[in-house]
Each structure stands twice: as C-alpha cells, then as structure tokens.
Scaffold this active site. Sequence first.
Site, short mmCIF file in Angstrom:
data_model
loop_
_atom_site.label_atom_id
_atom_site.label_comp_id
_atom_site.label_asym_id
_atom_site.label_seq_id
_atom_site.Cartn_x
_atom_site.Cartn_y
_atom_site.Cartn_z
N GLY A 1 92.89 9.42 49.47
CA GLY A 1 93.62 9.91 48.42
C GLY A 1 94.95 9.36 48.02
O GLY A 1 95.39 8.34 48.55
N ALA A 2 95.90 10.35 47.60
CA ALA A 2 97.01 9.83 47.36
C ALA A 2 97.99 9.60 48.62
O ALA A 2 98.96 8.72 48.57
CB ALA A 2 98.01 11.13 46.77
N ALA A 3 97.65 10.07 49.71
CA ALA A 3 98.46 9.71 50.89
C ALA A 3 97.88 8.02 51.14
O ALA A 3 99.19 7.41 51.89
CB ALA A 3 97.71 10.47 52.08
N THR B 1 99.71 16.14 54.80
CA THR B 1 98.21 16.35 54.38
C THR B 1 97.66 17.28 55.52
O THR B 1 98.18 17.72 56.15
CB THR B 1 97.70 14.80 54.31
OG1 THR B 1 96.63 14.81 53.43
CG2 THR B 1 97.71 14.08 55.24
N TYR B 2 96.23 17.06 55.37
CA TYR B 2 95.55 17.74 56.28
C TYR B 2 94.34 16.92 57.04
O TYR B 2 94.13 15.62 56.61
CB TYR B 2 94.71 18.89 55.78
CG TYR B 2 93.50 18.35 54.64
CD1 TYR B 2 92.34 18.03 55.09
CD2 TYR B 2 94.00 18.34 53.34
CE1 TYR B 2 91.43 17.80 54.14
CE2 TYR B 2 93.11 18.03 52.41
CZ TYR B 2 91.70 17.60 52.85
OH TYR B 2 90.90 17.02 51.76
N SER C 1 93.56 13.61 52.53
CA SER C 1 93.52 13.86 53.71
C SER C 1 93.79 12.69 54.75
O SER C 1 94.11 11.50 54.28
CB SER C 1 92.31 14.47 54.08
OG SER C 1 91.26 13.43 54.12
N LYS D 1 101.16 15.92 68.79
CA LYS D 1 101.81 14.61 68.11
C LYS D 1 100.93 13.51 68.74
O LYS D 1 100.54 13.43 69.69
CB LYS D 1 103.19 14.41 68.66
CG LYS D 1 103.81 13.28 68.24
CD LYS D 1 105.43 13.04 68.38
CE LYS D 1 105.93 11.89 68.31
NZ LYS D 1 107.42 11.66 68.62
#
Length: 130
Positions: free
Chosen positions: A73-75, A57-58, A25, A9
């Site tokens: 991107g979408a994140a 996401t990654y 990502s 974390k």
Amino acid sequence: MELTMLKGKIHRATVTQAELDYVGSITIDTDLLNASGIREYEQVQIVNINNGARFSTYTIAGEAGSGVICLNGAAARHVQVHDKIIIMCYAQLNETEVESHKPLVVFVDTNNKISHIKNYEKHGLLVDQN
C-alpha cells in the site's frame, strides 16, 4: 509512569517487494517476526537506511523461511526493492518492568536470514556484534 521502550528490532533487512496496489502494511517472514518478538498486526516503525524515510505501519506474517520483506500500500512509496530498512516495535513498560527489560535485536544477512540475535546493541560501526 510508563516509558516507551524498544521491544523488538529487525536490523538492516533487505526489501524484497513493494506492492502499491495492496491494502497496506509490511509483510515479514514469520521466522523474523517470531525471533524479534514482533506479533502479526502489531504496529511497527520502519526506517529506510537508503533514503532516510521513517514511517509506521502494521505487520502481516509472511511465509516462514522465505526472507520476505514486502512493503504494501502507501508504505510502498517509501522504499525500493533492495533498500535496507530497520523494523522496530515498542512497548509501554512501567519503571519496575524497565529494570529487567531486554529488547530482542535480530541481525539478518543479505537474504534476510537470521545471522544472530542479541538483547542489546553497541554503539559504533557496523561490525559483527557477537
């Protein structure tokens, strides 16, 4: 039986960039990835403290020492620059492995530099947990 346990974390990182026109990502400073045990291309869950958004996401490794935390991107739609986020990664462990498992919890300062690393968290207010 396998249990899903917190593996690593990064706590209260500050978003430094949000790039909508990108493949997708989260780019994370390599120093933070290494300290938290999170690997490049590994799935992570992101929690935005400012707006409550939770998404997966990654990871992509960013320049070491840069402090970069960039949602791509979408994140990028779930954050704004300067938002505080929590980045979490989980692992599947069997009951024997769980007995000795300790997650890596990386606390960062406002510049996403490591302030300290723990193998546990304490419930309560945001105070120094040294």
